[in-house]
Design an enzyme around this catalytic site. Structure first.
Site, PDB file in Angstrom:
ATOM      1  N   GLU A   1      26.725  63.111  40.696  1.00  8.05           N
ATOM      2  CA  GLU A   1      28.121  62.819  41.592  1.00  8.05           C
ATOM      3  C   GLU A   1      28.932  62.425  39.975  1.00  8.05           C
ATOM      4  O   GLU A   1      28.645  61.572  39.378  1.00  8.05           O
ATOM      5  CB  GLU A   1      28.167  61.192  42.314  1.00  8.05           C
TER       6      GLU A   1
ATOM      7  N   CYS B   1      33.550  54.887  41.977  1.00 12.71           N
ATOM      8  CA  CYS B   1      33.945  56.407  41.627  1.00 12.71           C
ATOM      9  C   CYS B   1      35.507  56.046  42.476  1.00 12.71           C
ATOM     10  O   CYS B   1      35.547  57.372  43.472  1.00 12.71           O
ATOM     11  CB  CYS B   1      33.153  57.112  42.102  1.00 12.71           C
TER      12      CYS B   1
END
Lengths: 494, 494
Positions: free
Chosen positions: B230, B267
């Site tokens: 990620e 994020c």
């Protein structure tokens, strides 16, 4: 015969596929399924001409081609049913919990299509793994447009099938970009197709060098994309001692048939037969040798494949320590492959990587192990495979747990007392194994689970019921299975 | 503080993990789940010391750390429940049809673990995405041993959590190789871990450059392996006209909170706010600016992150056509990040790739579009994202179908009238989006579906019932959902 597509034309094709993607992805599961069934009907309507053209291009016998056509039609229809049933969507719903701290929003997830998929037809299956084969059918089910690069060895067959698909697109009244058929004999066409930014996934069945090249191109892109390449497999068969004691000749006869089926031109052809030295293995070897001698060579798919078989076989037989056990007594004509069995010690096999390579054709290598410990060593030295087989009694399995584990670990399909040739089209099929058998062992290229290769999940958070896709609406208008608040149900949400 | 592990030690670690794999994969779902719950208990037992050490290393406030610990424990327990329920196994059974021509064998498929998984801890989540975080928990559920490389920025915290996991392994009486904790400050350790042949998958949360490097190493192996990285996401928010007309100030206030939550170190931080020029967007901008001015800077995770924020922010603000709209009026101390809003025209945004990069911290860029057509152009020029958000009325959505499609196509989670920050741990969550948000958009790193990342299907063909795994036996002793002859049931097979 057919002209290679140019780079400029590829750009146009991909733009057309990208714009068609936005139309096709919104077609309901029912509409996609009807489209797939219409393709099946159009292929049937090609009638004898298709079989004649394919026979001329591939040298495959009529019965085999008719069987493969029936399989292709079955695939289209059964994946259409699976598409409609919607279990592949993995619909998950968690309803809102407003009084949680912080409040939990409503979240609903399902698979959505990736985008245009490029499919490379296989040389050994002109129908089932080619133009309207498994990759194309599952990509259509997922909601993706498809661009097929015809296999040059059966380009006319591919052209006929492509026209059938195009007719189904036209009858549905959809944009032409949903399906495109292109030709290319050089590697540049494949490379340009894979490197195009609108290409979002790739399906391939063929050689290791071909598949690995596509994989590398795909990963070198600015945006890497998934490649599902089915490459090479030698499908080891482990002959366990108790089983061999009671059935050596029977197994030998069974395997003479499997090794030579379709002139050995199957990715599931059993290329390694592994046993422990002794009377039973000698009996197995002698019976297999006798059987192989009587099986006539037959014409291979095309010139290149038959030359490749001869070269690879000669190379294998020339390795130090490799004994030729049996070659068909019937003289091979041009382009025919002679059934061949060789033998080698486990020690030599383990240390010589050449013997681990696929010899595509009616060839198999017997590996002689000193004992079961050495058989375990062999299992640990074999790379990923589509299938692995145990010929074993229950006691063989219970007494050799470590070996059984090691063999399971190297394959995608684990067969007990059977032959690897013959791939059922059903949901439980796994046609995909650890590298180098395929580039992604987590997916199958046969069976409706193959649809998932061309889709990814999207979670819808805090959406209004009316604006959600039908698949995720409270009332479950499609009646599909959904996991609602961790419970798998078909009921609507109140 | 902690010594880097050497290459020789990595060999030993991986050999130990590989041999532990063959023990652990055979532990029942129940035993794996109990083990995961035991880890949760051991982490709880670390008590205040864990929070104190993590606070010292990460500058995160106590309340946030306690919340994250609770989330980590919830993850372990809820993935344990999912592991035991066995829906992730995707069990499929097709029973034999002996009178078919050729006979159809019995085939049964389920997911099996891939092998040892290397997990790289995240800097911004010392618990939930680190040592015993989501990657580790889902790998354990799948049946894989785990090797964690501690994040150097919170190595002591990682060490404490690792000891808790090790205690759980010891109490279960299992081989130590099921879990290993290693340290490494240079890239060599990560590279050696990924290149080791016994490593079968990788989990990572961090920067684009870090994740992409791991991905490239993994694909350059003789046997490529899946990497679930990620990486970066700027989480665009599209402000649609009707919604903006009725709620400009309200949305501005909501987003002032989301942009600065956790000093912007998520994020899912909303880095792009996209609207159509006009009175409403001006009102939105003015309200957001006023809010941001009043929000005090706060200390970032560590020196490197705060320096990186300053540099990236300065770089973005220095681009031609970028206007600084608002910076917090409260002076930032060392290592603090100042909330900042800038603005740019859509035309400039589209043409300048620097503005598409993540500025990790409390920063967001307003993109001014001339009209909705230009907003669509912006959507088409944004790369893959973890999330995308629409602030929209129902009419906005119905009237802008093309835009809605384009936005859905770029994200893994699609939010309506909400903020992207806050990631629910539940089955319907999708935390993973098209590249470059993650390296594999087909999987999620949050929610029990994350288990599937570390498993692959194996089909058992023609096996004897007693020798099959419990999950696939006729009597269904575990009582799990299975698709039997295309029907999803829990009933045994007669």
């Amino acid at each position: 015969m057919f002209r290679d597509i140019t780079k400029e034309e590829i750009n146009k094709v991909m733009e057309s596929a990208w714009s068609a993607f936005h139309v096709y992805r919104k077609r309901s599961l029912r509409e996609r399924a009807d489209f797939m069934r219409a393709i099946a009907t159009e292929i049937e309507a090609l009638g004898d001409e298709l079989i004649a053209v394919a026979g001329k291009e591939t040298n495959l016998p009529e019965a085999r081609l008719k069987g493969e056509r029936a399989r292709t039609i079955f695939q289209l229809n059964s994946y259409a049913t699976a598409c409609e049933k919607g279990e592949w969507l993995e619909a998950r719903i968690d309803t809102a919990v407003p009084d949680k701290n912080p409040p939990k929003p409503d979240i609903r997830k399902m698979l959505v299509p990736l985008g245009p998929v490029v499919v490379f037809g296989a040389s050994n299956f002109p129908f089932a793994y080619s133009t309207a084969g498994g990759d194309t059918a599952t990509a259509f089910a997922a909601g993706c447009p498809v661009i097929v690069k015809a296999h040059p060895a059966h380009a006319e067959t591919s052209e006929l099938v492509a026209k059938a698909i195009t007719r189904a697109v036209e009858k549905a009244g959809w944009p032409a970009g949903i399906f495109t058929h292109v030709h290319g004999t050089g590697f540049e066409v494949g490379q340009a197709l894979i490197e195009h930014p609108y290409t979002k996934a790739v399906g391939f069945t063929g050689s290791f060098s071909g598949g690995k090249q596509l994989f590398d191109w795909a990963n070198a892109r600015r945006e890497p994309i998934p490649v599902f390449a089915e490459m090479s497999s030698i499908n080891p068969v482990f002959l366990l001692p108790e089983k061999l004691k009671i059935a050596a000749s029977e197994i030998a006869k069974q395997y003479a048939g499997s090794v030579t089926l379709g002139v050995g031109q199957f990715c599931t052809n059993p290329g390694l037969l592994i046993g422990v030295e002794g009377e039973e293995l000698s009996q197995f070897t002698a019976t297999l040798a006798a059987e192989i001698e009587t099986i006539a060579p037959a014409t291979m798919l095309h010139d290149g494949i038959s030359k490749n078989y001869s070269q690879k076989r000669e190379q294998a037989l020339a390795q130090t320590g490799v004994d030729t056990i049996s070659i068909s007594k019937v003289k091979a004509a041009e382009n025919q492959g002679s059934p061949t069995i060789a033998s080698v010690s486990a020690e030599t096999f383990i240390s010589n990587p050449v013997l681990h390579q696929e010899v595509f054709g009616p060839y198999s290598l017997i590996i002689r192990c000193k004992d079961l410990q050495q058989m375990l060593e062999v299992a640990r030295h074999i790379e990923g495979q589509l299938t692995a087989t145990l010929m074993a009694t229950e006691a063989d399995i219970i007494n050799n747990a470590e070996l059984v584990d090691a063999v399971q670990n190297l394959c995608g399909r684990f067969i007990l007392n059977g032959v690897p040739t013959g791939v059922e089209v059903c949901l439980s099929m796994q046609h995909g194994g650890p590298f180098p058998a395929t580039t992604d062992s987590r997916f199958s290229s046969v069976g409706a689970d193959g649809i998932k290769r061309f889709a990814r999940p999207v979670a819808f958070q805090n959406w209004v019921n009316e604006l959600l896709p039908d698949e995720l609406k409270n009332e479950n208008p499609l009646g599909i299975w959904r996991t609602v608040n961790d419970e798998l149900i078909k009921e609507p949400i109140h």
